[in-house]
Design a protein around this motif. Sequence first.
Motif, PDB file in Angstrom:
ATOM      1  N   LEU A 111       0.905  -1.104  -0.048  1.00 39.16           N
ATOM      2  CA  LEU A 111       0.004   0.086  -0.057  1.00 39.16           C
ATOM      3  C   LEU A 111       0.929   1.410  -0.229  1.00 39.16           C
ATOM      4  O   LEU A 111       0.451   2.291  -0.558  1.00 39.16           O
ATOM      5  N   THR A 112       1.995   1.115   0.740  1.00 37.75           N
ATOM      6  CA  THR A 112       2.658   2.461   0.842  1.00 37.75           C
ATOM      7  C   THR A 112       3.243   2.888  -0.627  1.00 37.75           C
ATOM      8  O   THR A 112       3.413   3.736  -1.048  1.00 37.75           O
ATOM      9  N   ALA A 113       3.760   1.711  -1.045  1.00 40.60           N
ATOM     10  CA  ALA A 113       4.295   1.715  -2.670  1.00 40.60           C
ATOM     11  C   ALA A 113       3.266   2.275  -3.650  1.00 40.60           C
ATOM     12  O   ALA A 113       3.527   3.082  -4.360  1.00 40.60           O
ATOM     13  N   ALA A 114       2.155   1.849  -3.279  1.00 39.99           N
ATOM     14  CA  ALA A 114       0.980   2.416  -4.337  1.00 39.99           C
ATOM     15  C   ALA A 114       0.761   3.718  -4.176  1.00 39.99           C
ATOM     16  O   ALA A 114       0.242   4.335  -5.058  1.00 39.99           O
ATOM     17  N   LYS A 115       0.513   4.279  -3.051  1.00 36.92           N
ATOM     18  CA  LYS A 115       0.356   5.531  -2.579  1.00 36.92           C
ATOM     19  C   LYS A 115       1.538   6.394  -3.143  1.00 36.92           C
ATOM     20  O   LYS A 115       1.161   7.287  -3.715  1.00 36.92           O
ATOM     21  N   TRP A 117       3.227   5.743  -5.713  1.00 34.96           N
ATOM     22  CA  TRP A 117       3.242   5.727  -7.038  1.00 34.96           C
ATOM     23  C   TRP A 117       2.503   6.693  -7.751  1.00 34.96           C
ATOM     24  O   TRP A 117       2.464   7.363  -8.748  1.00 34.96           O
ATOM     25  N   LEU A 118       0.996   6.847  -7.059  1.00 32.38           N
ATOM     26  CA  LEU A 118       0.024   7.636  -7.424  1.00 32.38           C
ATOM     27  C   LEU A 118       0.567   9.178  -7.142  1.00 32.38           C
ATOM     28  O   LEU A 118       0.264  10.162  -8.027  1.00 32.38           O
ATOM     29  N   VAL A 119       1.400   9.389  -6.409  1.00 30.98           N
ATOM     30  CA  VAL A 119       2.158  10.702  -5.914  1.00 30.98           C
ATOM     31  C   VAL A 119       2.965  11.133  -7.214  1.00 30.98           C
ATOM     32  O   VAL A 119       3.005  12.157  -7.761  1.00 30.98           O
ATOM     33  N   PRO A 124      -5.253   8.871 -12.049  1.00 29.75           N
ATOM     34  CA  PRO A 124      -6.336   9.152 -12.791  1.00 29.75           C
ATOM     35  C   PRO A 124      -7.498   8.557 -12.300  1.00 29.75           C
ATOM     36  O   PRO A 124      -8.561   8.651 -12.757  1.00 29.75           O
ATOM     37  N   TYR A 125      -7.613   8.001 -11.165  1.00 30.11           N
ATOM     38  CA  TYR A 125      -8.589   7.457 -10.473  1.00 30.11           C
ATOM     39  C   TYR A 125      -9.518   8.301  -9.508  1.00 30.11           C
ATOM     40  O   TYR A 125      -9.109   9.139  -8.876  1.00 30.11           O
ATOM     41  N   GLN A 126     -10.843   8.175  -9.362  1.00 25.25           N
ATOM     42  CA  GLN A 126     -11.737   8.640  -8.701  1.00 25.25           C
ATOM     43  C   GLN A 126     -11.313   8.444  -7.138  1.00 25.25           C
ATOM     44  O   GLN A 126     -11.207   9.004  -6.235  1.00 25.25           O
TER      45      GLN A 126
END
Lengths: 186, 179
Positions: A111-115, A117-119, A124-126
């Motif tokens: 989850l940390t890596a995912a967050k 990534w989005l930063v 693009p996600y709601q």
Amino acid sequence: MSKQNSLPNKKGRSKVIWLVPLSFVALLAILYQGLSNDPRELPSALVGKPLPEFALKTLAGQEMSQQNIVGPALLNVWATWCPTCREEHEYLNTLKAEGVVIYGLNYKDDLTAAKQWLVDLGTPYQFTLADADGQVGIDLGVYGAPETFLINARGEILLRHAGEMNETVWSEKFEPIYKQLDEVET
Amino acid sequence: MSSQQHHRHQGYLTKFICMLVFLAFSSILTLSHAVVEMHEFTDLEMESDYRALIAELRCPKCQNQNLSDSDAPLAKDLRKKVFDQLSDGKNRSEIKQYMIDRYGDFITYRPPLTAKTIVLWGLPWLIVILAIFIIWRRTRAMDMKTTLSVDEQAALTAVLAQNDANNSNARMADNKDEQ
């Protein structure tokens, strides 16, 4: 009697004889066409069915269910361990800028890596659902990332694409159906 | 036994031992490839159901491996799913249907009878039956041809007689020319 019989018989047989090479060529054509099929492209069992029920937290920690996914929209399955997801991310940003609603499902990921990534790459996600153990992925019939689903207003899956989302896939596979949905909605 | 012979024997022995050691190691290596997971089965039937299901279900991520053979993370998840559902008391066909609902008929190595599979499985038989039928028709037609009707036999005899007559005439003509 034998004379009467033998004449049409012979003609009929010569026509039947032609069917043999003809059907052989037809068979070859079918088999040849099969060579260009992608064996990784699986028929999707969920097309035409509603989204499976789920209760997941988003990356931000909010509780969500399948009812929070409001179509017409895309549901994009992604993970930071998947190189193709990085490749398609820029195009998802483009789609979002064009007004396409996209939801994310972060599949079996840290989850940390995912967050992060989005930063780094933009969101693009709601919202992004965190499916850490891949259970919702199984319910969606996901067998790899990325995968993209097209959802209508009733929450039904209209289309499923396994692999990279790009301009070609969007304009040839998704847009024709998506446009119709949009017209119905407005 | 001469010392040379003794030496040769020792050589064979070393080779034999080396081969044994190699075989032993290679079998250990093969074993380590098999998937090892610990499951607590409540009874033997559950275990046999589990083994049958992971043998029959195909890993969707892999092109041609069943769940029991595959090391793919998805195969591991699906094996767990199979085990969890068996623990919940679901039977084999329920679990199979659960997988088909999500991954389609692709996931099972024993797909059900559908319009597509009927064509796939039925067409070869149809072709064989058709071929036998055609061969039977043709041999029958050939048999019929070899026996002539009375009229045809008479006509044939007439033609042959005519032919003979023509030939003998022609021969006589030839003879005349030569002379």
